[in-house]
Design a protein around this motif. Structure first.
Motif, PDB file in Angstrom:
ATOM      1  N   ASP A  25       4.012   8.962 -12.265  1.00  0.00           N
ATOM      2  CA  ASP A  25       4.789  10.175 -12.030  1.00  0.00           C
ATOM      3  C   ASP A  25       4.305  10.873 -10.756  1.00  0.00           C
ATOM      4  OD1 ASP A  25       2.426  11.538 -12.710  1.00  0.00           O
ATOM      5  OD2 ASP A  25       3.076  11.888 -14.769  1.00  0.00           O
ATOM      6  N   ARG A  26       5.026  11.898 -10.325  1.00  0.00           N
ATOM      7  CA  ARG A  26       4.712  12.539  -9.051  1.00  0.00           C
ATOM      8  C   ARG A  26       3.320  13.164  -9.007  1.00  0.00           C
ATOM      9  NH1 ARG A  26       7.134   9.771  -5.769  1.00  0.00           N
ATOM     10  NH2 ARG A  26       6.084  11.148  -4.274  1.00  0.00           N
ATOM     11  N   PRO A  27       2.892  13.883 -10.063  1.00  0.00           N
ATOM     12  CA  PRO A  27       1.532  14.440 -10.005  1.00  0.00           C
ATOM     13  C   PRO A  27       0.465  13.357  -9.840  1.00  0.00           C
ATOM     14  CG  PRO A  27       2.795  15.517 -11.730  1.00  0.00           C
ATOM     15  CD  PRO A  27       3.621  14.368 -11.256  1.00  0.00           C
ATOM     16  N   ALA A  28       0.636  12.229 -10.567  1.00  0.00           N
ATOM     17  CA  ALA A  28      -0.335  11.144 -10.441  1.00  0.00           C
ATOM     18  C   ALA A  28      -0.308  10.553  -9.034  1.00  0.00           C
ATOM     19  CB  ALA A  28      -0.049  10.061 -11.477  1.00  0.00           C
ATOM     20  N   LEU A  29       0.892  10.399  -8.478  1.00  0.00           N
ATOM     21  CA  LEU A  29       1.011   9.849  -7.127  1.00  0.00           C
ATOM     22  C   LEU A  29       0.369  10.773  -6.094  1.00  0.00           C
ATOM     23  CD1 LEU A  29       4.615   8.379  -7.231  1.00  0.00           C
ATOM     24  CD2 LEU A  29       2.524   7.089  -6.771  1.00  0.00           C
ATOM     25  N   ALA A  30       0.490  12.084  -6.318  1.00  0.00           N
ATOM     26  CA  ALA A  30      -0.141  13.028  -5.394  1.00  0.00           C
ATOM     27  C   ALA A  30      -1.650  12.805  -5.362  1.00  0.00           C
ATOM     28  CB  ALA A  30       0.180  14.459  -5.808  1.00  0.00           C
ATOM     29  N   GLY A  31      -2.225  12.559  -6.527  1.00  0.00           N
ATOM     30  CA  GLY A  31      -3.647  12.254  -6.581  1.00  0.00           C
ATOM     31  C   GLY A  31      -3.988  10.958  -5.884  1.00  0.00           C
ATOM     32  N   SER A  39       4.414   4.486   7.023  1.00  0.00           N
ATOM     33  CA  SER A  39       5.205   3.557   7.840  1.00  0.00           C
ATOM     34  C   SER A  39       6.302   2.862   7.044  1.00  0.00           C
ATOM     35  CB  SER A  39       4.292   2.499   8.475  1.00  0.00           C
ATOM     36  OG  SER A  39       3.822   1.567   7.499  1.00  0.00           O
ATOM     37  N   PHE A  40       6.196   2.898   5.703  1.00  0.00           N
ATOM     38  CA  PHE A  40       7.223   2.275   4.875  1.00  0.00           C
ATOM     39  C   PHE A  40       8.424   3.202   4.757  1.00  0.00           C
ATOM     40  CE2 PHE A  40       3.245   0.381   3.072  1.00  0.00           C
ATOM     41  CZ  PHE A  40       3.476  -0.917   3.506  1.00  0.00           C
ATOM     42  N   LYS A  41       9.609   2.685   4.956  1.00  0.00           N
ATOM     43  CA  LYS A  41      10.822   3.499   4.942  1.00  0.00           C
ATOM     44  C   LYS A  41      11.264   3.859   3.527  1.00  0.00           C
ATOM     45  CE  LYS A  41      12.585   1.711   9.337  1.00  0.00           C
ATOM     46  NZ  LYS A  41      13.713   1.022  10.029  1.00  0.00           N
ATOM     47  N   LEU A  42      11.064   2.943   2.572  1.00  0.00           N
ATOM     48  CA  LEU A  42      11.516   3.175   1.202  1.00  0.00           C
ATOM     49  C   LEU A  42      10.443   3.916   0.412  1.00  0.00           C
ATOM     50  CD1 LEU A  42      13.173  -0.269   0.359  1.00  0.00           C
ATOM     51  CD2 LEU A  42      14.297   1.839   1.079  1.00  0.00           C
ATOM     52  N   ASN A  43      10.853   4.968  -0.297  1.00  0.00           N
ATOM     53  CA  ASN A  43       9.904   5.762  -1.076  1.00  0.00           C
ATOM     54  C   ASN A  43       9.160   4.925  -2.106  1.00  0.00           C
ATOM     55  OD1 ASN A  43      10.491   8.124   0.283  1.00  0.00           O
ATOM     56  ND2 ASN A  43      12.037   8.790  -1.190  1.00  0.00           N
ATOM     57  N   ARG A  44       9.887   4.025  -2.788  1.00  0.00           N
ATOM     58  CA  ARG A  44       9.239   3.248  -3.849  1.00  0.00           C
ATOM     59  C   ARG A  44       8.184   2.304  -3.290  1.00  0.00           C
ATOM     60  NH1 ARG A  44      14.293   0.691  -3.440  1.00  0.00           N
ATOM     61  NH2 ARG A  44      14.189  -1.552  -3.018  1.00  0.00           N
ATOM     62  N   VAL A  45       8.430   1.775  -2.108  1.00  0.00           N
ATOM     63  CA  VAL A  45       7.442   0.894  -1.468  1.00  0.00           C
ATOM     64  C   VAL A  45       6.232   1.713  -1.036  1.00  0.00           C
ATOM     65  CG1 VAL A  45       7.015  -0.684   0.449  1.00  0.00           C
ATOM     66  CG2 VAL A  45       9.228  -0.706  -0.713  1.00  0.00           C
ATOM     67  N   ARG A  46       6.478   2.874  -0.473  1.00  0.00           N
ATOM     68  CA  ARG A  46       5.396   3.767  -0.053  1.00  0.00           C
ATOM     69  C   ARG A  46       4.530   4.163  -1.242  1.00  0.00           C
ATOM     70  NH1 ARG A  46       8.378   8.019   1.594  1.00  0.00           N
ATOM     71  NH2 ARG A  46       8.929   6.847   3.453  1.00  0.00           N
ATOM     72  N   ASP A  47       5.179   4.537  -2.353  1.00  0.00           N
ATOM     73  CA  ASP A  47       4.441   4.989  -3.535  1.00  0.00           C
ATOM     74  C   ASP A  47       3.652   3.845  -4.178  1.00  0.00           C
ATOM     75  OD1 ASP A  47       5.431   7.516  -3.142  1.00  0.00           O
ATOM     76  OD2 ASP A  47       6.978   7.376  -4.693  1.00  0.00           O
ATOM     77  N   ARG A  48       4.241   2.667  -4.221  1.00  0.00           N
ATOM     78  CA  ARG A  48       3.527   1.531  -4.809  1.00  0.00           C
ATOM     79  C   ARG A  48       2.307   1.171  -3.975  1.00  0.00           C
ATOM     80  NH1 ARG A  48       8.837  -2.235  -6.183  1.00  0.00           N
ATOM     81  NH2 ARG A  48       9.539  -1.051  -8.011  1.00  0.00           N
ATOM     82  N   TYR A  49       2.431   1.250  -2.661  1.00  0.00           N
ATOM     83  CA  TYR A  49       1.281   0.973  -1.804  1.00  0.00           C
ATOM     84  C   TYR A  49       0.168   1.989  -2.067  1.00  0.00           C
ATOM     85  CZ  TYR A  49      -1.710   0.838   2.289  1.00  0.00           C
ATOM     86  OH  TYR A  49      -2.802   0.785   3.106  1.00  0.00           O
ATOM     87  N   ALA A  50       0.528   3.274  -2.124  1.00  0.00           N
ATOM     88  CA  ALA A  50      -0.470   4.309  -2.369  1.00  0.00           C
ATOM     89  C   ALA A  50      -1.148   4.116  -3.713  1.00  0.00           C
ATOM     90  CB  ALA A  50       0.172   5.695  -2.293  1.00  0.00           C
ATOM     91  N   ALA A  51      -0.359   3.805  -4.739  1.00  0.00           N
ATOM     92  CA  ALA A  51      -0.929   3.596  -6.074  1.00  0.00           C
ATOM     93  C   ALA A  51      -1.846   2.384  -6.099  1.00  0.00           C
ATOM     94  CB  ALA A  51       0.194   3.440  -7.099  1.00  0.00           C
ATOM     95  N   SER A  52      -1.447   1.314  -5.418  1.00  0.00           N
ATOM     96  CA  SER A  52      -2.275   0.103  -5.423  1.00  0.00           C
ATOM     97  C   SER A  52      -3.603   0.341  -4.711  1.00  0.00           C
ATOM     98  CB  SER A  52      -1.528  -1.070  -4.779  1.00  0.00           C
ATOM     99  OG  SER A  52      -1.333  -0.861  -3.395  1.00  0.00           O
ATOM    100  N   ARG A  53      -3.591   1.100  -3.608  1.00  0.00           N
ATOM    101  CA  ARG A  53      -4.837   1.388  -2.906  1.00  0.00           C
ATOM    102  C   ARG A  53      -5.730   2.319  -3.715  1.00  0.00           C
ATOM    103  NH1 ARG A  53      -6.155  -2.365   0.254  1.00  0.00           N
ATOM    104  NH2 ARG A  53      -7.731  -0.949   1.115  1.00  0.00           N
ATOM    105  N   PHE A  54      -5.105   3.281  -4.406  1.00  0.00           N
ATOM    106  CA  PHE A  54      -5.886   4.154  -5.279  1.00  0.00           C
ATOM    107  C   PHE A  54      -6.601   3.330  -6.343  1.00  0.00           C
ATOM    108  CE2 PHE A  54      -6.109   5.953  -9.509  1.00  0.00           C
ATOM    109  CZ  PHE A  54      -6.953   7.028  -9.314  1.00  0.00           C
ATOM    110  N   TYR A  55      -5.835   2.477  -7.035  1.00  0.00           N
ATOM    111  CA  TYR A  55      -6.418   1.681  -8.118  1.00  0.00           C
ATOM    112  C   TYR A  55      -7.534   0.781  -7.595  1.00  0.00           C
ATOM    113  CZ  TYR A  55      -3.217   2.817 -11.956  1.00  0.00           C
ATOM    114  OH  TYR A  55      -2.550   3.443 -12.972  1.00  0.00           O
TER     115      TYR A  55
END
Length: 235
Positions: free
Chosen positions: A17-23, A38-54
């Motif tokens: 969810d958005r709060p988790a993604l913000a973290g 640099s990713f144009k699609l929001n879902r790609v951007r968010d998945r990248y951020a989540a994967s790096r966080f994990y």
């Protein structure tokens, strides 16, 4: 007595969810944030951020250090590693599913793929399988083509990622016994001893295939679930 290596495989979802993604974004380095943007699609951007966080949080929990403070380096062909060299890892994701392999073995690769209809499956198999693998695949009943393709594909991907080469190495250059749980049967000159590798097919749920490649015949494998971003690691 020689201590057996450990290999932990962490499986989790990138659907946050958005709060988790913000973290997650708050954990990234400046370079990672720039790549995310640099990713144009929001879902790609968010998945990248989540994967790096994990990845950061998982490695930091093993090392007992700050996740944000971890530094990474790239090998000659772009394979990432920890600058401190204390642990080794590999990461793969497909859609919203993430897999992270963590180990004290220097060579490890993991690949996970979602099964989906492909109009070009035969062309992919012909291009990426060795002649012997392709002949075996073609001879199978059509109903078995998809499962056999993904089983072999993930093994090949896991191996080329383990050696730090990726698809550019040529998936057809490493040959496997195409049977279930089949191991490496041939490697190109200069790639070492095929028997030094252990290839493991991972059970990651319905409609997904995954494989692990480890350059050590003696290790303890554990499959673990990634926690929610605000929790600690759980076995």
């Amino acid at each position: 007595m020689i201590r057996a290596a450990f290999v932990d495989v962490w499986i989790g979802s990138l659907a946050l969810d958005r709060p988790a993604l913000a973290g997650c974004y708050g954990m990234l380095s400046a370079e990672e944030r720039a790549k995310a943007e640099s990713f144009k699609l929001n879902r790609v951007r968010d998945r990248y951020a989540a994967s790096r966080f994990y990845l950061r949080q998982t490695l930091a929990d093993y090392l007992g250090c700050s996740a944000h403070g971890l530094r990474f380096t790239l090998g000659p062909y772009g394979k990432p590693s920890l600058a401190c060299g204390s642990l080794f890892f590999n990461i793969s994701h497909t859609g919203e599913m993430l897999s992270i392999a963590v180990t004290d073995v220097s060579e490890v690769g993991i690949d996970i793929e979602a099964v989906k209809p492909r109009a070009n499956l035969t062309c992919l198999a012909q291009r990426c399988f060795s002649p012997a693998e392709y002949a075996h695949w073609q001879a199978l009943p059509a109903a078995e083509h998809s499962a056999s393709f993904y089983r072999l594909w993930t093994k090949k991907e896991a191996y080329v990622k383990a050696i730090g080469r990726g698809i550019g190495f040529g998936l057809e250059n490493c040959e496997f016994d195409p049977a279930e749980h089949g191991q490496i049967t041939a490697l190109p000159p200069g790639c070492g001893d095929r028997d030094a590798w252990r290839i493991v097919e991972l059970d990651v749920g319905v409609d997904h295939y995954a494989a692990l490649a480890v350059a050590n015949a003696d290790f303890k494998l554990s499959i673990k679930s990634l926690p929610a971003p605000d929790g600690g690691l759980t076995a």
